[in-house]
Design an enzyme around this catalytic site. Structure first.
Site, mmCIF file in Angstrom:
data_model
loop_
_atom_site.group_PDB
_atom_site.id
_atom_site.type_symbol
_atom_site.label_atom_id
_atom_site.label_comp_id
_atom_site.label_asym_id
_atom_site.label_seq_id
_atom_site.Cartn_x
_atom_site.Cartn_y
_atom_site.Cartn_z
ATOM 1 N N ARG A 177 96.749 79.044 17.269
ATOM 2 C CA ARG A 177 97.348 79.573 18.503
ATOM 3 C C ARG A 177 96.350 80.460 19.233
ATOM 4 N NH1 ARG A 177 101.885 78.712 15.288
ATOM 5 N NH2 ARG A 177 103.064 76.989 16.211
ATOM 6 N N ASP A 206 97.274 73.010 14.648
ATOM 7 C CA ASP A 206 98.621 73.099 15.209
ATOM 8 C C ASP A 206 98.595 72.435 16.581
ATOM 9 O OD1 ASP A 206 101.356 74.055 15.723
ATOM 10 O OD2 ASP A 206 100.960 75.398 14.048
ATOM 11 N N HIS A 279 103.757 69.390 14.656
ATOM 12 C CA HIS A 279 102.737 70.340 15.122
ATOM 13 C C HIS A 279 101.376 69.644 15.248
ATOM 14 C CE1 HIS A 279 105.124 73.980 15.265
ATOM 15 N NE2 HIS A 279 105.609 73.757 14.069
ATOM 16 N N ASP A 341 106.577 71.312 8.430
ATOM 17 C CA ASP A 341 107.666 72.015 9.109
ATOM 18 C C ASP A 341 107.916 71.459 10.501
ATOM 19 O OD1 ASP A 341 105.059 73.070 9.733
ATOM 20 O OD2 ASP A 341 106.063 74.568 10.958
ATOM 21 N N GLU A 342 109.112 71.699 10.984
ATOM 22 C CA GLU A 342 109.492 71.516 12.380
ATOM 23 C C GLU A 342 108.964 70.216 12.982
ATOM 24 O OE1 GLU A 342 109.816 76.149 13.743
ATOM 25 O OE2 GLU A 342 107.849 75.246 13.913
ATOM 26 N N TYR A 433 107.447 87.853 7.860
ATOM 27 C CA TYR A 433 106.803 87.362 9.081
ATOM 28 C C TYR A 433 106.202 88.523 9.871
ATOM 29 C CZ TYR A 433 107.415 82.393 8.810
ATOM 30 O OH TYR A 433 107.275 81.087 8.449
ATOM 31 N N ASP A 435 104.751 88.428 12.493
ATOM 32 C CA ASP A 435 104.826 88.308 13.954
ATOM 33 C C ASP A 435 106.120 88.918 14.491
ATOM 34 O OD1 ASP A 435 106.286 86.237 12.774
ATOM 35 O OD2 ASP A 435 105.743 84.741 14.281
ATOM 36 N N TRP A 483 101.553 84.484 12.260
ATOM 37 C CA TRP A 483 101.534 83.479 13.338
ATOM 38 C C TRP A 483 101.075 84.175 14.600
ATOM 39 C CZ3 TRP A 483 101.952 78.788 11.488
ATOM 40 C CH2 TRP A 483 102.692 78.576 10.323
ATOM 41 N N THR A 484 100.131 83.587 15.292
ATOM 42 C CA THR A 484 99.423 84.362 16.311
ATOM 43 C C THR A 484 99.756 84.009 17.756
ATOM 44 O OG1 THR A 484 97.590 82.817 16.112
ATOM 45 C CG2 THR A 484 97.445 84.819 14.809
ATOM 46 N N GLU A 485 100.892 83.371 17.981
ATOM 47 C CA GLU A 485 101.235 83.053 19.375
ATOM 48 C C GLU A 485 101.077 84.285 20.263
ATOM 49 O OE1 GLU A 485 103.114 82.214 16.764
ATOM 50 O OE2 GLU A 485 104.287 80.381 17.118
HETATM 51 C C1 TNX Z 1 107.765 78.726 12.798
HETATM 52 S S1 TNX Z 1 106.886 79.105 9.925
HETATM 53 C C2 TNX Z 1 106.627 77.995 12.516
HETATM 54 C C3 TNX Z 1 105.371 78.316 13.211
HETATM 55 C C4 TNX Z 1 105.556 79.422 14.203
HETATM 56 C C5 TNX Z 1 106.435 80.486 13.588
HETATM 57 C C6 TNX Z 1 106.593 81.699 14.412
HETATM 58 C C7 TNX Z 1 106.608 77.633 10.189
HETATM 59 C C8 TNX Z 1 106.436 76.835 9.027
HETATM 60 N N1 TNX Z 1 106.557 77.149 11.449
HETATM 61 O O1 TNX Z 1 104.871 77.155 13.815
HETATM 62 O O2 TNX Z 1 104.318 79.932 14.539
HETATM 63 O O3 TNX Z 1 107.704 79.940 13.358
HETATM 64 O O4 TNX Z 1 107.269 82.716 13.719
#
Ligand code: TNX
Length: 772
Positions: A177, A206, A279, A341-342, A433, A435, A483-485
């Site tokens: 990020r 990412d 991602h 993830d995600e 976390y 962040d 996490w560095t957003e």
């Molecule tokens: C979720 S934690 C994500 C990251 C984001 C983060 C922000 C995880 C496995 N995935 O892509 O940066 O939240 O808190």
């Protein structure tokens, strides 16, 4: 048996008094993480230019190497060489001994006498950790990079017997990020090592950039390491504001090797993370043929979760195998993190190749396709002689046989994985976390959201109580994630990581029975002094004033700080508090009208942090007991329902800590009044910010009860009404004496097709319930 041995035995039998000793002595023995056993002794050992170093001859050269950095460091700040002695008989000497009886590799014993220091270790890492303890016992000037001639280099006498609780103690950093230079990565690793953390999880890829040179696929870095624009402000802010400067950077393989070697010398294992199947925007921007649609794509400049993920065609797997082959060769770590993830499934649902894959493999849905993906990658990683780690989503659709799980969406994934016999690293967002905000002051710099003050990090126990003893062996340890957003540079990142990382270190190292936040809070300022000298821009939120609304014969505001030896000065007339403002001694009555309280924390006549400031909407619900319950199925819940009756309206964006937030099934909010209270109006204040999936409820039924068990309806409000009233639902009725009020909340739920973000789960954000 000589005198010292007898003395040592006697000393060790006093360890039942340990925690008391720890607290009273924390100031003089400010070691973080606190050693498993430490017995203070009178007097101190003084390092000087005559102090010699002796290695027992059973120790091989790797022990001497483990000593090397300390020696270099020592020479810089003290000027002492620590020449090697030929015998161990003299005085003014540091003696290193091999002790193969120590149970754990990372264990050590340390005896500091007036005449000498003895270190016992089984492995070089144990010796290295003994030196980190000595370092924290030395005056803070040790951290200087220039000579300090005026310092007396005393080390207080003590007996230490130390070993970690968890084998895995990790800190993560997202360099995608925002790029982090090699030099900054090394500085980060130094800090990891000083606190006896042993793993650096390097999140290298990412949506917003790919950061590691892969020889076979040069476009990953020529294209994927740069983006043309970056979102400014919070991802939830509209309208969007952009910084249109092209930014980026990546690490060459030579640089990676250099960092790996740097970490090795500090006994830090680096686990690289290559994200898949989600991602992946930076990859598909570089090689669009690896996506389902074929692109084209730009490297992403927004934050969040994106739909264009790896396609499940064969080309993707051969690409990833090639990539991981190069990655595996660079990192000696036994693990490769493959993300997981995600990963949205929308592209897979419409992709011919993915649907064909599901047919061929007999997969019933896209979750199983994700599981297939991860399992297939596991065999690749095995072939490379390593094991996989993945985020807890890899449990969905069936977990790969040998996978280790990082539990980040709470602890549930970790519990389920451990029960299935998988190793687990606990890294739940609500505790780990970095962040998240670390104080609730509105003046904290922008963060992603959440509320994670240092004491909450400290309180986390990776051996979660939901696990049976037989499953605990699968909990390898703990990790915090950076996490560095919202951390564009080193200054900002350091502020988010330090000193919360010190709490992480104690969570990973110290057994639950030895953890003691009060003792930690006494030791922490010494570490902060080290950070000052090292030029680390740590946060002082530890000193922030915390306000809690309580109900003790009327609504009152309780002010506190967790930092020891700190006083609070405050005002209630809106003026800025100073050292001459009244000292806070007891909860402040808030009264009937709106009132502004401002407060500062003060130590040694110095203001320690930004002022606390809060305006109160005094009302009858203030400080009353409030309970949120839902029928079942919590997706996420944040910041606690206490927020609902704290008389404070939430700030913006809604991600700030003063909101209660929740996603999941329908629920009820019950407020119980201390005594029968006459009321005639209830206001429910929520956010209705649909562009970021935040929706006021579908409907709310308001009920009241005089006896606390039978409830009568006093009104109902529909979503449309709330939407028109900026998220507020107000019911007025003829005055009633009540013991309880209940709000039955029908959640807005899944967002319908007709709206943006359709089929996503909406979330509820409530800042306050006001009762008049
Ligand atoms: C979720 S934690 C994500 C990251 C984001 C983060 C922000 C995880 C496995 N995935 O892509 O940066 O939240 O808190």
């Amino acid at each position: 048996m000589n005198f010292i041995t007898i003395k040592t035995i006697l000393l060790f039998s006093f360890f039942s008094l340990f925690s008391v000793i720890v607290r009273t002595q924390s100031n003089e023995y400010p070691i973080i993480p606190v050693p498993a056993e430490l017995v203070p002794q009178k007097g101190s050992f003084t390092l000087n230019d005559k102090t010699q170093l002796y290695f027992q001859n059973t120790m091989d050269s790797s022990f001497e190497e483990a000593f090397y950095l300390f020696r270099e460091h020592l020479k810089r700040s003290t000027g002492f060489d620590l020449p090697k002695a030929n015998t161990n008989s003299g005085q003014n000497i540091i003696i290193c001994k091999l002790n193969t009886n120590l149970e754990k590799d990372e264990a050590y014993k340390l005896l500091v006498l007036r005449s000498k220091i003895e270190i016992e270790a089984k492995t070089p890492i144990g010796l290295f950790y003994a030196l980190q303890s000595i370092r924290q016992l030395l005056p803070t000037e040790f951290e200087q990079t220039t000579l300090s001639t005026s310092t007396k280099w005393n080390i207080p006498c003590c007996v230490i017997n130390d070993a970690p609780t968890f084998v895995y103690r990790g800190l993560h950093m997202d360099v995608s990020r925002h790029f982090v230079s090699v030099e900054e990565v090394k500085k980060y690793i130094d800090q990891i090592a000083m606190l006896k953390l042993n793993t650096f999880h390097w999140h290298l890829t990412d949506d917003q950039a790919w950061r590691i040179e892969i020889k076979k696929y040069p476009k990953l870095t020529t294209v994927g390491a740069y983006r043309n624009r970056t979102l400014q402000g919070h991802n939830n802010d509209y309208p969007r504001v952009w910084d249109n400067t092209r930014t980026g950077g990546f690490y060459t393989q030579e640089e990676i090797k250099d960092v790996v070697d740097y970490a090795r010398k500090r006994f830090v294992t680096i686990i690289p993370e290559i994200e898949m199947p989600g991602h992946a925007t930076a990859v598909v921007a570089s090689y669009p043929e690896l996506s389902c649609s074929g692109g084209p794509f730009d490297v992403e400049g927004r934050w969040g979760v994106f739909n264009d993920v790896f396609c499940t065609k064969d080309e993707t797997f051969s690409f990833l195998e090639d990539v991981l082959t190069e990655v595996a060769a660079l990192f000696p770590s036994p693990y490769i993190h493959i993300g997981g993830d995600e990963c949205p499934k929308v592209r897979w649902k419409r992709c011919h190749a993915c649907q064909q894959r599901m047919k061929d493999e007999g997969l019933k849905d896209e979750h199983q396709l994700q599981s297939y993906f991860v399992k297939r990658m596991e065999t690749v990683v095995h072939k490379l002689g390593k094991r996989i780690i993945g985020w807890d989503e890899i449990l969905e659709g069936g977990i790969a046989p040998d996978a280790t799980v990082m539990s980040w969406r709470g602890i549930a994934g970790g519990i389920s994985a451990a029960k299935q016999g998988h190793d687990v690293i606990m890294t739940p967002s609500e505790a780990m976390y970095f962040d998240f905000y670390q104080s609730s002051l509105h003046t904290e710099p922008l963060a992603i959201g959440g509320y994670l003050p240092i004491e909450r990090v400290y309180a986390f126990n990776p051996y979660v109580k939901e696990l049976e003893p037989k499953d605990l062996k699968h909990i390898l340890g703990v990790q915090a994630n950076t996490w560095t957003e919202y951390m564009p540079d080193a200054q900002h990142r350091e502020m988010m990581v330090f000193p919360r990382v010190a709490a992480l270190a104690e969570v990973g190292w110290t057994s639950e029975k030895n953890k003691d936040f009060d003792s930690f809070a006494i030791r922490l300022p010494k570490l902060m002094k080290r950070y000052d000298i090292m030029g680390i821009n740590y946060s002082r939120a530890f000193y922030s004033v915390v306000g809690t609304a309580i109900n003790e014969g009327g609504l009152k505001l309780k002010l506190s700080t967790i930092a020891p030896e700190t006083s609070i000065h405050y005002t209630t007339d809106g003026s800025d508090p100073t050292l001459s403002s009244p000292i806070y001694r007891e909860p402040i009555p808030v009264g009937e009208k709106e009132m502004v309280v401002k407060a500062i924390s003060v130590k040694n006549n110095k203001v320690m942090y930004m002022p606390y400031e809060r305006s109160f909407i005094a009302n009858k619900a203030g400080g009353q007991k409030v309970v949120f319950e839902n029928t079942d199925g919590v997706r996420f819940e944040q910041n606690g329902s206490g927020n609902l009756t704290d008389c404070t309206m939430g700030g913006r964006p809604v991600s700030r800590p003063d909101w209660f937030s929740y996603a999941g099934a329908d629920g009820t909010i019950t407020i119980e009044f201390e005594k029968l209270t006459s009321i005639s109006k209830i206001t429910f204040s929520s956010a209705n910010q649909n562009n970021v999936l935040v929706y006021s409820p579908k409907s709310i039924n308001f009920l009241v009860s005089e006896d606390g068990t039978t409830f009568f309806p006093v009104g109902a409000v529909w979503h449309q009404q709330m939407a028109a009233a900026k998220g507020k639902a107000i019911v007025s009725f003829t005055p009633k004496k009540v013991k309880k009020i209940k709000l039955e909340i029908a959640m807005y739920g899944i967002i319908p097709n007709t709206e943006p973000n359709s089929r996503e789960m909406s979330a509820l954000f409530v800042d306050e319930i006001i009762v008049e």
